[in-house]
Design a protein around this motif. Sequence first.
Motif, mmCIF file in Angstrom:
data_model
loop_
_atom_site.group_PDB
_atom_site.id
_atom_site.type_symbol
_atom_site.label_atom_id
_atom_site.label_comp_id
_atom_site.label_asym_id
_atom_site.label_seq_id
_atom_site.Cartn_x
_atom_site.Cartn_y
_atom_site.Cartn_z
ATOM 1 N N ASP A 176 0.628 -1.022 0.007
ATOM 2 C CA ASP A 176 -0.510 0.294 -0.055
ATOM 3 C C ASP A 176 0.869 1.019 0.428
ATOM 4 O OD1 ASP A 176 -2.724 -0.334 -0.273
ATOM 5 O OD2 ASP A 176 -3.247 -0.020 1.968
ATOM 6 N N VAL A 177 1.692 1.707 0.332
ATOM 7 C CA VAL A 177 2.346 2.618 0.681
ATOM 8 C C VAL A 177 3.530 2.753 -0.515
ATOM 9 C CG1 VAL A 177 4.888 3.167 1.441
ATOM 10 C CG2 VAL A 177 3.593 2.239 3.167
ATOM 11 N N PHE A 178 3.643 1.749 -1.123
ATOM 12 C CA PHE A 178 4.274 1.702 -2.526
ATOM 13 C C PHE A 178 3.299 2.540 -3.327
ATOM 14 C CE2 PHE A 178 7.897 -1.221 -0.735
ATOM 15 C CZ PHE A 178 8.719 -0.452 -0.538
ATOM 16 N N ALA A 179 2.334 2.043 -3.384
ATOM 17 C CA ALA A 179 1.131 1.800 -4.536
ATOM 18 C C ALA A 179 0.626 3.272 -3.867
ATOM 19 C CB ALA A 179 -0.196 1.002 -3.936
ATOM 20 N N VAL A 180 -0.002 3.963 -2.764
ATOM 21 C CA VAL A 180 -0.005 5.154 -3.329
ATOM 22 C C VAL A 180 1.037 5.780 -3.124
ATOM 23 C CG1 VAL A 180 -1.316 6.713 -1.405
ATOM 24 C CG2 VAL A 180 -1.948 4.346 -1.533
ATOM 25 N N GLY A 181 2.230 5.114 -2.952
ATOM 26 C CA GLY A 181 2.832 6.830 -2.898
ATOM 27 C C GLY A 181 3.361 7.027 -4.449
ATOM 28 N N THR A 182 3.837 5.198 -5.402
ATOM 29 C CA THR A 182 3.613 6.010 -7.091
ATOM 30 C C THR A 182 2.595 6.406 -7.313
ATOM 31 O OG1 THR A 182 4.730 3.395 -6.927
ATOM 32 C CG2 THR A 182 4.529 4.337 -8.426
ATOM 33 N N TYR A 183 1.274 6.449 -7.377
ATOM 34 C CA TYR A 183 0.175 6.870 -7.702
ATOM 35 C C TYR A 183 0.385 8.191 -7.319
ATOM 36 C CZ TYR A 183 -4.762 7.855 -8.679
ATOM 37 O OH TYR A 183 -5.924 7.612 -9.346
ATOM 38 N N PHE A 184 0.809 8.529 -6.195
ATOM 39 C CA PHE A 184 0.898 10.323 -5.588
ATOM 40 C C PHE A 184 1.600 11.358 -6.562
ATOM 41 C CE2 PHE A 184 2.596 13.573 -3.505
ATOM 42 C CZ PHE A 184 0.961 14.418 -3.571
ATOM 43 N N THR A 185 2.837 10.309 -6.984
ATOM 44 C CA THR A 185 4.033 11.275 -7.428
ATOM 45 C C THR A 185 3.453 11.209 -8.384
ATOM 46 O OG1 THR A 185 5.213 9.919 -6.101
ATOM 47 C CG2 THR A 185 6.130 10.699 -7.654
ATOM 48 N N VAL A 186 2.863 10.282 -9.449
ATOM 49 C CA VAL A 186 2.788 10.023 -11.298
ATOM 50 C C VAL A 186 1.495 10.976 -11.126
ATOM 51 C CG1 VAL A 186 2.133 8.662 -12.762
ATOM 52 C CG2 VAL A 186 3.387 7.687 -11.694
ATOM 53 N N SER A 187 0.819 11.193 -9.918
ATOM 54 C CA SER A 187 -0.488 11.992 -10.420
ATOM 55 C C SER A 187 0.328 13.504 -10.003
ATOM 56 C CB SER A 187 -2.037 11.644 -9.623
ATOM 57 O OG SER A 187 -2.078 10.061 -9.239
ATOM 58 N N LEU A 188 0.822 13.429 -9.563
ATOM 59 C CA LEU A 188 1.716 15.060 -9.094
ATOM 60 C C LEU A 188 2.045 15.345 -10.650
ATOM 61 C CD1 LEU A 188 1.436 18.028 -7.657
ATOM 62 C CD2 LEU A 188 3.921 16.254 -6.536
ATOM 63 N N LEU A 189 2.548 14.542 -11.343
ATOM 64 C CA LEU A 189 3.786 15.131 -12.602
ATOM 65 C C LEU A 189 2.780 15.356 -13.540
ATOM 66 C CD1 LEU A 189 6.911 12.119 -12.469
ATOM 67 C CD2 LEU A 189 7.068 14.970 -12.334
ATOM 68 N N PHE A 190 2.234 14.142 -13.119
ATOM 69 C CA PHE A 190 1.062 13.937 -14.703
ATOM 70 C C PHE A 190 0.176 15.825 -14.820
ATOM 71 C CE2 PHE A 190 -2.936 12.095 -17.144
ATOM 72 C CZ PHE A 190 -1.738 12.554 -18.312
ATOM 73 N N TRP A 191 -0.484 15.981 -13.684
ATOM 74 C CA TRP A 191 -0.858 16.980 -13.189
ATOM 75 C C TRP A 191 -0.074 18.598 -13.717
ATOM 76 C CZ3 TRP A 191 -0.815 20.597 -9.017
ATOM 77 C CH2 TRP A 191 -2.362 21.516 -8.673
ATOM 78 N N TYR A 192 1.521 18.232 -13.291
ATOM 79 C CA TYR A 192 1.637 19.343 -13.428
ATOM 80 C C TYR A 192 2.253 20.133 -14.564
ATOM 81 C CZ TYR A 192 5.521 22.623 -13.023
ATOM 82 O OH TYR A 192 6.417 24.006 -12.764
ATOM 83 N N VAL A 193 3.063 18.490 -15.831
ATOM 84 C CA VAL A 193 3.420 18.560 -17.318
ATOM 85 C C VAL A 193 2.160 19.234 -17.793
ATOM 86 C CG1 VAL A 193 3.619 17.277 -18.701
ATOM 87 C CG2 VAL A 193 5.148 16.990 -16.660
ATOM 88 N N GLY A 194 0.496 18.790 -17.395
ATOM 89 C CA GLY A 194 -0.057 19.373 -18.424
ATOM 90 C C GLY A 194 -0.417 20.659 -17.573
#
Lengths: 228, 480
Positions: free
Chosen positions: B172-190
Motif C-alpha cells: 500500500d505504501v508503495f502503491a499510494v506513494g507511486t500513485y501520488f507521485t505520478v498523478s502530481l507529475l502528470f498534472w504538473y506537466v499538463g
Amino acid sequence: MDAPEKRSDGLNEAPYVFPKWTNRIPGLVPPAFVLGLAAIVFVIWFWFSPKHTEVGYAPKQPVPYSHKLHVGELGLDCRYCHTAVEKGPIASVPSAETCMNCHTVIKHDSELLAPVREAFQTGKPIEWVRVHRVADYAYFSHAQHVNKGVGCVECHGRVDQMEVVRVTQPLSMDWCLECHRDPAPYLRPKDQVTNMAWEPEGDRRAIGEQLMQAYHVQPPTDCAGCHR
Amino acid sequence: MSAPSIATTKIPIPPTPPDEKLVTGGLTFSDVTNLVSQVTEQKTPRNWYLAFAFSLALLGVFGVSVLWLLWEGTGVWGLQQPVGWAWDITNFVFWVGIGHAGTLISAILFLFRQKWRTSVNRAAEAMTIFAVICALMFPGLHVGRIWMAYYLFPLPNQMGMWPNFRSPLLWDVFAVGTYFTVSLLFWYVGLVPDLATLRDRAKTRTRALVYGLLSLGWRGSMRHWINYEKAYLILAGISTPLVLSVHTIVSFDFATSVIPGWHTTIFPPYFVAGAIFSGFAMVVSLMVITRQVFGFKDLVTLDHLEKMNKIILLTGTMVGYAYAMEFFIAWYSGSLYERYAFINRAFGPYAWAYWTMITCNVISPQFFWFRKFRRSIPVMFVLSIVVNIGMWFERFVIIVTSLHRDYLPGSWGYFMPTIWDIGLFVGSFGLFFTLFVLFLRFLPVIAVSEVKGVMPEADPHHHAHEEVEEKAPLRTAEAS
C-alpha cells in the motif's frame, strides 16, 4: 536551451522573466536532489543512530566510585557487588553496607565517602544515576546471558578501566539481534564471565561453537522472545 | 527509418460531429483563454474569501483533532477490541477512492481519445491529488506516534528489521506513494503550457516571476510541444495501470486477511469499480459548483456532465452486483462463519449502515437511466453527494461489521465514534477544500491548451469538412 528572442506576437514586451543563465538550473536540480537526499540519509543514519546517541553516556554519580580502582587495581569480582547478576534479570547495584565492609577501615573519613556513610547510618540508599537502560517494552535478563557464557565485557566494555561507567554499546534492537543471530564469537567459558581480560586460546568462533553445544545456547530471534 | 516513433505516428480520429460540440456558445480561442485566465487575474471575489474562510475553519478542526491525537494517543478515538480499525481506515479508503477519477479521466480517457475529457481533466486531477493527500494523512496518523512513521518505509534502522515485504500494508505504501507521485507529475506537466500563458499575460512583476518559475521556461516552440506530447503520452501510459493497481492493493489490505467478510476474491475489481464510482461523483459535485460560480457553462457542458453520470450509473451497478455476489459466495461457500458475517452485516447491529449503503450506492444511481435526470443539474448534484455518502458507508460497513464480532461471543463489541473521530473526518474535508479553493483561485482550472485542441478551429481542415479521412489530432505533433 534555445536562445531568447523577442516575441513577434507582441503579447508581452518582456516575455523572458529570467535571465539566460537560469537555463542551466533545471539541469542542476536532479543531481542536487539526489545529493540532498543522500546527505539527509547520512545525517540520520549516522548522528541519529543509537551508536551515536547512546554510546558514550556517562552521567556524574553522587559518589565518585571508580571501577578502575576497585576492579582493575584491587581486583574485586563483579559479583562481589552486583550480586544478583547470575540469579535474575537485574544485576543490582550494591548497598552502602557492601562499601562499608572496607570503608569502615579504609578511607573512613574521606570527604568523598560522606554520602556512603550517611546512607549506611540512615538506611536511605545512595541515589546512583542509572547508566544502561533498555526500553521497558523489551525484556532483558542478565541471568539468561551470564549463565550461558556471555561475558560482562561483551555488553559493558572494559569496565575495569573506567573511572566513570559509560555506555559502550548501542543497546539497540539491532545490536541485540546481531548477537542473537550468531552468538558463537561472543561466548566464553562460564567461569570467565566476569574476567574482563580473558583471551581465547585459539579460534574464538570454534570455541564458541563448542560452547553453544555444551550450554545449549539458543537465543531467541522471534519478536515474542524479547517483546513479551 | 522503420518503426514510427510516437511523435510521428498519425492516429486517425473521427471528426467531432457538429451536433456534439465540446465547446458551446461560439467561443473562440481567445475567449477560452480569457475566460479561464481571468479567474486568476481579477480581484479576489468576496465569495472566494467566504469559501476560503469556511475551508480554513474546517482545516482548523482537522489541526486540533490531529494535535489532540498526537498528544494523547489513539485512545482518543473510539477504537477498542475487537474493532481495531474503524474510521481511520474507512477515511483512508474513502479518500483514496475519490482520488481515482482524476487519473482515469486524464490517462485512460486520454489514451482512448475521449476528447470530452479536456474540460474536466485539470480539475479532476487536482481533486485526485488533494484527495490522495487527505488519504495519506490517515495511515500516517493512525499509527498514533507519527514520528515513528518512517517504519512504513524500508529504511535501515536501529531495529535491524525491514518492514514485512509479504504484507499488503507495505505494498500500500508503495502503491499510494507511486500513485501520488505520478498523478502530481502528470498534472504538473499538463499545467506547464497554461502556466506560461498566465506568465505572458502577467501584469505585475510578482505574477510574472511566480508563473515564470512554474512554467519552467515554456515558450511554446514546436520542440517544446513535441517533448510535451511525448512526456504526456508516457505519463498517461504509466498512470493507466495505476488506476487499477492502487485500489486493488488497497483491497488486499482486507482480502489477504482471514477475517470473514474481508477474505474475498471479488475485492479487487469491486474496490476499483467503487473507487471510480465515488471519484466521478466527487468530480460531478465539484464541477457543478465550479462551472456555476465561474461561468464555465460553455466549457463544461451538460454533455460532459451527462457522460460522467453514465459512468456513475455503470460503476454503481457494478458495485451493486458485487454486493449481491458477496452474499451469493457466502452462501455458496458453505462456511458457517462466512455466512454469519454477511447475515450479521445486513441484519445485525449495523444493519442501519448496511441499508444506508445499499440505498445510496445501488438504488440512487438508477435514476441515471433517464436522460432527463442525467442532464438535470439539481438531480445530479444531490445524487453525486448521496453516492459519496454511500461509498463512505461501504468502507465503514466492510471494516467495522467484519471486525465487531470476533469468533468468541466474549469478544464482541460495538464501535462508537468519539468526537475526535468525527473531528478528524470532517476536518479532512477542510484540508481538501482549502487546497481546492486555492487551486481555483491561482491556477487555470481548465486545461486551456487542450480545450483549444479539441475545438473545430484546431483542425487543419476546419473549413473543409469533406476531406477528413487522414487527420492527426493536435496532440500527435507531426512536425518532427
